[in-house]
Design an enzyme around this catalytic site. Sequence first.
Site, PDB file in Angstrom:
ATOM      1  N   PHE A 188     -18.157  27.418  12.791  1.00 12.08           N
ATOM      2  CA  PHE A 188     -18.109  26.301  11.981  1.00 12.08           C
ATOM      3  C   PHE A 188     -17.153  26.133  11.016  1.00 12.08           C
ATOM      4  O   PHE A 188     -17.365  25.168  10.174  1.00 12.08           O
ATOM      5  CB  PHE A 188     -19.632  25.915  11.710  1.00 12.08           C
ATOM      6  CG  PHE A 188     -20.726  25.776  12.711  1.00 12.08           C
ATOM      7  CD1 PHE A 188     -20.366  25.169  13.881  1.00 12.08           C
ATOM      8  CD2 PHE A 188     -21.880  26.654  12.842  1.00 12.08           C
ATOM      9  CE1 PHE A 188     -21.366  25.005  14.876  1.00 12.08           C
ATOM     10  CE2 PHE A 188     -22.712  26.563  13.861  1.00 12.08           C
ATOM     11  CZ  PHE A 188     -22.351  25.685  14.986  1.00 12.08           C
ATOM     12  N   HIS A 202     -20.827  28.295  20.156  1.00  8.47           N
ATOM     13  CA  HIS A 202     -21.033  29.265  18.946  1.00  8.47           C
ATOM     14  C   HIS A 202     -20.229  30.513  18.821  1.00  8.47           C
ATOM     15  O   HIS A 202     -20.200  31.109  17.734  1.00  8.47           O
ATOM     16  CB  HIS A 202     -22.488  29.547  18.769  1.00  8.47           C
ATOM     17  CG  HIS A 202     -23.465  28.429  18.376  1.00  8.47           C
ATOM     18  ND1 HIS A 202     -23.456  27.392  18.960  1.00  8.47           N
ATOM     19  CD2 HIS A 202     -24.255  28.331  17.207  1.00  8.47           C
ATOM     20  CE1 HIS A 202     -24.516  26.663  18.388  1.00  8.47           C
ATOM     21  NE2 HIS A 202     -24.652  27.022  17.489  1.00  8.47           N
ATOM     22  N   HIS A 216       0.865  -1.292   0.159  1.00  4.27           N
ATOM     23  CA  HIS A 216      -0.023   0.232   0.034  1.00  4.27           C
ATOM     24  C   HIS A 216       1.069   1.407   0.069  1.00  4.27           C
ATOM     25  O   HIS A 216       0.538   2.106  -1.007  1.00  4.27           O
ATOM     26  CB  HIS A 216      -0.997   0.005   1.165  1.00  4.27           C
ATOM     27  CG  HIS A 216      -1.982   1.051   1.306  1.00  4.27           C
ATOM     28  ND1 HIS A 216      -1.737   2.485   1.289  1.00  4.27           N
ATOM     29  CD2 HIS A 216      -3.162   1.156   1.311  1.00  4.27           C
ATOM     30  CE1 HIS A 216      -2.602   3.209   1.212  1.00  4.27           C
ATOM     31  NE2 HIS A 216      -3.851   2.521   1.136  1.00  4.27           N
ATOM     32  N   GLU A 242     -20.834  22.075   6.174  1.00  2.55           N
ATOM     33  CA  GLU A 242     -19.920  23.016   6.031  1.00  2.55           C
ATOM     34  C   GLU A 242     -18.534  22.491   5.097  1.00  2.55           C
ATOM     35  O   GLU A 242     -18.364  23.173   4.157  1.00  2.55           O
ATOM     36  CB  GLU A 242     -19.391  23.546   7.468  1.00  2.55           C
ATOM     37  CG  GLU A 242     -20.678  24.018   8.022  1.00  2.55           C
ATOM     38  CD  GLU A 242     -21.550  23.193   8.969  1.00  2.55           C
ATOM     39  OE1 GLU A 242     -22.452  23.595   9.512  1.00  2.55           O
ATOM     40  OE2 GLU A 242     -21.224  21.889   8.754  1.00  2.55           O
TER      41      GLU A 242
END
Length: 709
Positions: free
Chosen positions: A481, A517, A304, A455
């Site tokens: 956010f 927030h 890999h 988002e």
Amino acid sequence: MHHKALHPFSHCAVYCYLNPVCGMAFVRGQYALLFPNTAAGATMSSRIELANAIRALSMDAVQAANSGHPGAPMGMADIAEVLWNGHLKHNPANPDWPDRDRFVLSNGHGSMLIYSLLHLTGYDLSIGDLRNFRQLHSKTAGHPEYGYAPGVETTTGPLGQGLANAVGMALAEKILAGQFNREGHAVVDHRTWVFLGDGCLMEGISHEVCSLAGTLGLGKLVAFYDDNGISIDGDVEAWFSDDTPKRFESYGWQVIPNVDGHDADAISKAIDIAKADTDKPTLICCKTIIGKGSPGKQGTESCHGAPLGADEIQATREALGWQHAPFEIPSEIYAAWDAKAKGAEAEQAWKETLATYAQAHPALAEELARRMSGALPVNFETDIDNYIALCAETAADVASRKASQQTLNVLGPLLPELLGGSADLAGSNLTLWQGSKGVSNNDAGGNYIYYGVREFGMSAIMNGIALHKGFIPYGATFLIFMEYARNAVRMAALMGQRSIFVYTHDSIGLGEDGPTHQPVEQMTSLRSTPNLETWRPCDTVESAVSWKMAVMREQGPSALVFSRQTLPHQYRAGEVLEEIERGGYVLTPEVGELDAIIIATGSEVSLAVEAAATLSESGRGIRVVSMPCAERFMAQDAAYRETVLPSHVLARVAVEAAHADYWYKFVGLDGRVIGMTSFGESAPGDVLMKEYGFTVETVIAAVEDVILD
């Protein structure tokens, strides 16, 4: 996850890895004869040889670099050969022609796959470039990087984001076609193809973007899932047991399961089925063997993310029947891969379509050419400057998020290429303008995307839209956010794309929603990102300027950060308006001798101005510097920066309702910073501002303190 085959000498099912080159099955270290090489198989030998060229180049380049991922290129070589030789519309001589298909390698660690394809088909990527894999300043970086090798449509490596970019490209194609195509004139008509692996599907962003792609009916998006059952840690069944086909069916995708990823006919048939359904995106689930052809390592994690090793490469050459030296490709293989003639023919056919379109719709053809070039309308700068002057004259007190919306109402008619959106916060971000029209599955001619609560997906899709060209995407959410989307913002900066990230509710001033927030450290995170410009304007004038600069910035993204609360207009002398574009400027000059400088941004500028006025009444010479974009200010010449922040004046105070540490680079260790050093609280915004020291009195005290020092 693996091939399920019936052993020819028993009735029991066994899981195995098929090796059609040598007619063997690899079962965790054991071999069993499943079928002999036959004359019928010889009809495939030429295609196998073409795919083996990819395998050889990939394992040789990784070995030469002593670094890289040979497994994915070797496992997906057959799929790539069928797609690139039989279906992909591209022209190596002109990698950027507008109506080409887009190809994205979302599992970007397998970068030698795309480098091999670009080299073999005739792009400007030499065998020397492949030899220079993963070396300083080479075109062949460890992961594909936009702008380095021609034909690389996006930078991939952070898993899942290439898939998101591909969704953005397919969405851009659909919207552009909706805006420009007319009956009998399909001047925008191309597909987006994306390779992806288990890692891309494990990343949460894959859910965000694939759900939206299904909802919007992106029928020209085709994804190939490299279902090899292996990741770096081993067999993925222990941690990834999703029913991927059912998952994508629930999104509204067409799913073609259980395709043998090493059977050219099966792959081509699957692609034909995908192309026939233009109402849904398609996922082709391809069963493959990672590291296919490597006798000792195929089907295991050992191939890999590490070179195969010299002995294993020699064994692989023997197993594949590839008797050529490292980086040596026979002329007949090059000739079979060469796509330049076919590509030129495809581009010429499109040019003829475009010429016919231009005769029937000359204004649309001219506008399409302008938009795909990225050029702004001729009068744009004059028109937006007139609006900025009007803002100064009107002197309105509004929240900067409202000032942003007012600016959009001016920009929208000027810039039909603006493609807006919000992550389910349009009414709070105020990103809808008077001419906004939503994009839907059945009506793609709009200019606004309702992204839903996605988002990260929104931001990465925006990057894909910007890469496609024809649009200037903007998308919005609350500043806090941004954290969900952080890596997509970084990728926009890394790729130099004109994505405009709009963030509102910029500080503890948003109030009652509380510390979950309320942003604190986010401004510092944005400002520390190379090639990103972050604007935090203080009023309508600076808000309009920030939009102007974001739109005109062709080589990188911008973050526009706006307030929830109302901000007072700041009065400026006429000549000062032009200096706002420099990112930092003298908003209020000192009266008399300069004693101290107050630097502020956004909602705190008004505090600085009031404090300076009070201090001036007592005979202090206080200058207020508004710095809406610190990065842009630092990019100015030293002479200009000296006129704003004279080096001999060490008495400096910075005021911003964000993390305090960022501002010491401007005020020095002897200066004062009034900022945040903790999280906020849940309370009305004005109460919080007072609680955390964002008052005129606190600013005055800090200035007096530094002057006394």
